[in-house]
Scaffold this motif. Sequence first.
Motif, PDB file in Angstrom:
ATOM      1  N   SER A  76      11.751  -1.220  18.375  1.00  0.00           N
ATOM      2  CA  SER A  76      11.629  -1.180  19.830  1.00  0.00           C
ATOM      3  C   SER A  76      12.885  -1.776  20.454  1.00  0.00           C
ATOM      4  N   VAL A  77      13.463  -1.080  21.415  1.00  0.00           N
ATOM      5  CA  VAL A  77      14.681  -1.556  22.077  1.00  0.00           C
ATOM      6  C   VAL A  77      14.499  -1.478  23.590  1.00  0.00           C
ATOM      7  N   HIS A  78      15.197  -2.373  24.293  1.00  0.00           N
ATOM      8  CA  HIS A  78      15.050  -2.458  25.749  1.00  0.00           C
ATOM      9  C   HIS A  78      16.389  -2.416  26.469  1.00  0.00           C
ATOM     10  N   THR A  79      17.486  -2.414  25.716  1.00  0.00           N
ATOM     11  CA  THR A  79      18.829  -2.350  26.290  1.00  0.00           C
ATOM     12  C   THR A  79      19.721  -1.514  25.371  1.00  0.00           C
ATOM     13  N   MET A  80      20.872  -1.097  25.902  1.00  0.00           N
ATOM     14  CA  MET A  80      21.825  -0.371  25.069  1.00  0.00           C
ATOM     15  C   MET A  80      22.331  -1.254  23.928  1.00  0.00           C
ATOM     16  N   GLU A  81      22.472  -2.548  24.202  1.00  0.00           N
ATOM     17  CA  GLU A  81      22.934  -3.458  23.160  1.00  0.00           C
ATOM     18  C   GLU A  81      21.945  -3.529  22.007  1.00  0.00           C
ATOM     19  N   GLU A  82      20.664  -3.580  22.327  1.00  0.00           N
ATOM     20  CA  GLU A  82      19.644  -3.610  21.280  1.00  0.00           C
ATOM     21  C   GLU A  82      19.606  -2.290  20.513  1.00  0.00           C
ATOM     22  N   ALA A  83      19.805  -1.194  21.212  1.00  0.00           N
ATOM     23  CA  ALA A  83      19.837   0.110  20.546  1.00  0.00           C
ATOM     24  C   ALA A  83      21.011   0.189  19.582  1.00  0.00           C
ATOM     25  N   ILE A 136       0.804  -1.220   0.000  1.00  0.00           N
ATOM     26  CA  ILE A 136       0.000   0.000   0.000  1.00  0.00           C
ATOM     27  C   ILE A 136       0.838   1.270   0.000  1.00  0.00           C
ATOM     28  N   GLY A 137       2.163   1.114   0.031  1.00  0.00           N
ATOM     29  CA  GLY A 137       3.022   2.291   0.016  1.00  0.00           C
ATOM     30  C   GLY A 137       2.999   3.062   1.322  1.00  0.00           C
ATOM     31  N   ALA A 138       2.999   2.351   2.456  1.00  0.00           N
ATOM     32  CA  ALA A 138       3.036   3.002   3.767  1.00  0.00           C
ATOM     33  C   ALA A 138       4.337   3.782   3.928  1.00  0.00           C
ATOM     34  N   ASP A 139       4.338   4.707   4.873  1.00  0.00           N
ATOM     35  CA  ASP A 139       5.529   5.528   5.094  1.00  0.00           C
ATOM     36  C   ASP A 139       6.628   4.776   5.819  1.00  0.00           C
ATOM     37  N   GLY A 140       6.281   3.661   6.454  1.00  0.00           N
ATOM     38  CA  GLY A 140       7.312   2.909   7.140  1.00  0.00           C
ATOM     39  C   GLY A 140       6.746   1.733   7.906  1.00  0.00           C
ATOM     40  N   VAL A 141       7.644   1.066   8.635  1.00  0.00           N
ATOM     41  CA  VAL A 141       7.318  -0.131   9.409  1.00  0.00           C
ATOM     42  C   VAL A 141       7.964   0.005  10.782  1.00  0.00           C
ATOM     43  N   HIS A 142       7.269  -0.509  11.797  1.00  0.00           N
ATOM     44  CA  HIS A 142       7.852  -0.588  13.134  1.00  0.00           C
ATOM     45  C   HIS A 142       7.894  -2.047  13.555  1.00  0.00           C
ATOM     46  N   LEU A 173      19.912  10.483  17.441  1.00  0.00           N
ATOM     47  CA  LEU A 173      18.957   9.409  17.153  1.00  0.00           C
ATOM     48  C   LEU A 173      17.559   9.793  17.630  1.00  0.00           C
ATOM     49  N   PRO A 174      16.561   9.820  16.751  1.00  0.00           N
ATOM     50  CA  PRO A 174      15.192  10.072  17.199  1.00  0.00           C
ATOM     51  C   PRO A 174      14.698   8.968  18.138  1.00  0.00           C
ATOM     52  N   ILE A 175      14.113   9.393  19.265  1.00  0.00           N
ATOM     53  CA  ILE A 175      13.660   8.460  20.305  1.00  0.00           C
ATOM     54  C   ILE A 175      12.217   8.770  20.667  1.00  0.00           C
ATOM     55  N   VAL A 176      11.415   7.708  20.785  1.00  0.00           N
ATOM     56  CA  VAL A 176      10.046   7.867  21.275  1.00  0.00           C
ATOM     57  C   VAL A 176       9.863   6.958  22.486  1.00  0.00           C
ATOM     58  N   VAL A 222      14.062   4.822  17.381  1.00  0.00           N
ATOM     59  CA  VAL A 222      13.843   3.699  18.294  1.00  0.00           C
ATOM     60  C   VAL A 222      12.719   4.049  19.264  1.00  0.00           C
ATOM     61  N   GLY A 223      11.967   3.025  19.649  1.00  0.00           N
ATOM     62  CA  GLY A 223      10.961   3.146  20.688  1.00  0.00           C
ATOM     63  C   GLY A 223      11.492   2.504  21.953  1.00  0.00           C
ATOM     64  N   ILE A 224      11.392   3.204  23.075  1.00  0.00           N
ATOM     65  CA  ILE A 224      11.948   2.715  24.336  1.00  0.00           C
ATOM     66  C   ILE A 224      10.852   2.680  25.391  1.00  0.00           C
ATOM     67  N   GLY A 225      10.736   1.540  26.085  1.00  0.00           N
ATOM     68  CA  GLY A 225       9.745   1.410  27.140  1.00  0.00           C
ATOM     69  C   GLY A 225       9.660  -0.024  27.635  1.00  0.00           C
ATOM     70  N   PRO A 226       8.661  -0.343  28.440  1.00  0.00           N
ATOM     71  CA  PRO A 226       7.620   0.581  28.891  1.00  0.00           C
ATOM     72  C   PRO A 226       8.120   1.546  29.965  1.00  0.00           C
ATOM     73  N   ILE A 227       7.781   2.819  29.790  1.00  0.00           N
ATOM     74  CA  ILE A 227       8.156   3.827  30.768  1.00  0.00           C
ATOM     75  C   ILE A 227       7.367   3.617  32.057  1.00  0.00           C
ATOM     76  N   HIS A 228       6.076   3.342  31.915  1.00  0.00           N
ATOM     77  CA  HIS A 228       5.198   3.055  33.047  1.00  0.00           C
ATOM     78  C   HIS A 228       4.453   1.762  32.753  1.00  0.00           C
ATOM     79  N   ALA A 229       3.766   1.226  33.746  1.00  0.00           N
ATOM     80  CA  ALA A 229       3.013  -0.010  33.563  1.00  0.00           C
ATOM     81  C   ALA A 229       1.915   0.201  32.523  1.00  0.00           C
TER      82      ALA A 229
END
Length: 213
Positions: free
Chosen positions: A117-124, A87-93, A167-170, A134-141
């Motif tokens: 999505s990353v959970h450690t510095m190694e994954e980043a 469908i020509g999406a702008d991207g994938v996560h 690096l853009p981070i969410v 990169v998406g980082i979390g969960p920040i809260h439950a």
Amino acid sequence: MTSCTKRALAKQLRLYFVCGTTDSSDLVMTVETALRCGVTCFQFREKGKGALYGDEKEAMAKTLQHLCRRANVPFIVNDDVELARSIGADGVHVGQDDLPAEWVRQQLGPDKWLGVSVHTMEEASAALPFADYVGIGPIHATTSKADAGHVRGTELIQQVRRHYPLLPIVGIGGIRPEHVPAIIHDGADGVAVISAIASAPDVAAATRRFACL
């Protein structure tokens, strides 16, 4: 990706809405309202019991993509490269248990967004050669994702920001409007939200509370 392009992408992450049919009883209306009230990026995440598949999933994706294009907001597909390409999406996560970031980048080419999505510095660090953000979390439950993992606050966001200043981070996971200032202060460019908007009794008001921060 140039530093100017990264800054532009980072701005689009400011209020990143993630949603699928299992998160909202009227997904089209929810997304349309959220886009009108300040969402800056949208991810179609269609997973879980009762999720759409095949032609129904593609039809919904096209409908939501049309809404995003009309609002000039990027449309990202979660973990479905075939759909994104068709469908020509702008991207994938993708998450750590989804498709490998290197393979996804090969399939998408250089011009589409890839979020990981990353959970450690190694994954980043491993994601860095392929990911645009990169998406980082969960920040809260959170109850929106059964596989969200352990709550980690903003410590990893701070670490990643120190090591990779451009690096853009969410940040993601159980985020409410009152959490946003601290998350941004600690290094995130934006926040990703599911239930705080999708499950709100007033989607417009909930979105505006995030958008005004």
